[in-house]
Design an enzyme around this catalytic site. Structure first.
Site, PDB file in Angstrom:
ATOM      1  N   ARG A  88       0.844  -1.201   0.000  1.00  0.00           N
ATOM      2  CA  ARG A  88       0.000   0.000   0.000  1.00  0.00           C
ATOM      3  C   ARG A  88       0.876   1.246   0.000  1.00  0.00           C
ATOM      4  NH1 ARG A  88      -2.599  -3.374   3.792  1.00  0.00           N
ATOM      5  NH2 ARG A  88      -4.636  -4.110   3.074  1.00  0.00           N
ATOM      6  N   HIS A 175      -3.349   0.792   8.664  1.00  0.00           N
ATOM      7  CA  HIS A 175      -3.871  -0.167   7.680  1.00  0.00           C
ATOM      8  C   HIS A 175      -2.705  -0.611   6.808  1.00  0.00           C
ATOM      9  CE1 HIS A 175      -6.772  -2.122   5.217  1.00  0.00           C
ATOM     10  NE2 HIS A 175      -6.646  -1.333   4.181  1.00  0.00           N
TER      11      HIS A 175
END
Ligand code: APR
Length: 308
Positions: A88, A175
């Protein structure tokens, strides 16, 4: 409908969020993208699904932010998604530039809205949106924990052969690969999973949860997950629109809570009409606290790179 939700980005996550909002008749939906024709075409298609779904939500696709004016909630999914082999974090600079373009327009046309960023790397993008929008922290709420805990719930339910409705899972932190699933606070019908499964099984579920996004990227090969991410964002929007006071794990700007200052990190919060109405602090063991701090440090590395 007297409520309006704008979804920025009409790709996989954005379109899935938009149809889910319309199906649930939560609000009117404006789907906006830089691609010409795509949000309009998808919006029209969704509008035509509404009679079948018995929904009077009005869905419109556009390239013009004037159409988003006065939105109650803006869900940001614009940007690039992961491909196999990418983390990510690899999306950082590209998606930061997208956040700059999007936030300016969102704030101009919906100065009182609540923003739910979904774009990755999630926590850093939230921090960018908060700084750029100059909104109070109650009105920028990142979608990550609901997704991570949904993944963990799905694995727990499958492992024990119980209804997903009986499951609660608790995931803290950023996250990313350093997210912190907490088995102690994860339950089935109120019973901690530590009473129901052996350590090895729990460890396997925790690892699979932390790698949940990567597992799907590897299978899809052309992009990243979108059904569960969009469902999670819509659950947050629903809690806000209906003023449910629902406690959900979300990425929020901590100002001393959990010993973390001026950084977006995932923690349990109460969501209602005002956005984040309370940040809930729970007692952590030394190991859990250390894992949370490590996760926060990973977020800080990214926010330092983009200077937000
Ligand atoms: N303004 C509006 N839309 C934009 C902009 C911009 N400046 N830049 C890109 N977009 C649009 C693209 O045109 C595309 O339609 O964002 C959309 C992204 O869609 P997908 O490529 O299908 O990506 P998706 O799977 O939806 O993921 C979007 O959500 O979960 C996160 O990691 C994921 O960061 C990614 C984001």
């Amino acid at each position: 409908m007297n409520r309006k939700i704008t979804v920025v980005g009409s790709g996989n996550v954005g379109a899935s969020a938009a149809i889910s909002i319309a199906d649930r008749e939560l609000a009117d939906v404006v789907l906006i993208d830089i691609l010409e024709g795509v949000p309009q075409g998808k919006g029209l298609d969704m509008l035509q699904a509404c009679p079948v779904e018995k929904s009077d939500s009005r869905v419109v696709g556009t390239n013009d932010y004037a159409d988003t004016a006065g939105s109650d909630i803006v869900i940001i999914t614009a940007g690039i998604a992961r491909k196999p082999g990418m983390s990510r974090d690899d999306l950082l600079n590209t998606n930061f530039n997208v956040m700059k373009q999007v936030t300016e327009q969102v704030v101009k046309h919906s100065p009182d809205c609540i923003i739910i960023p979904v774009t990755n790397p999630l926590d850093a993008m939230c921090q960018a949106v908060l700084r750029l929008s100059k909104f109070p922290r109650e009105r920028v709420i990142g979608m990550a924990g609901v997704l991570d805990s949904a993944r963990m719930r799905a694995f727990i339910a499958a492992e024990l052969g119980v209804s997903v409705e009986n499951t609660h899972a608790f995931v803290l932190g950023g996250h990313g690969d350093t997210m912190v699933p907490l088995p102690r606070y994860s339950t089935v019908a109120g019973i901690p999973i530590t009473e129901l499964m052996d350590k090895e099984t729990i460890a396997r579920i925790v690892t699979r949860t932390a790698n949940g996004g990567a597992e799907i990227v590897k299978l899809l090969k052309t992009g990243s997950a979108y059904y569960a991410p969009s469902s999670a964002a819509v659950e947050m929007a629903e809690a806000i629109l209906k003023d449910k006071k629902k406690i959900l794990p979300c990425s929020v700007f901590l100002q001393g809570e959990y010993g973390i200052k001026d950084l977006f990190v995932g923690v349990p919060v109460k969501l209602g009409a005002k956005g984040v109405e309370q940040i809930i602090e729970i007692t952590l063991t030394d190991d859990e606290r250390a894992a949370l701090m490590k996760s926060a440090a990973a977020v800080k590395e990214l926010t330092d790179i983009i200077g937000v």
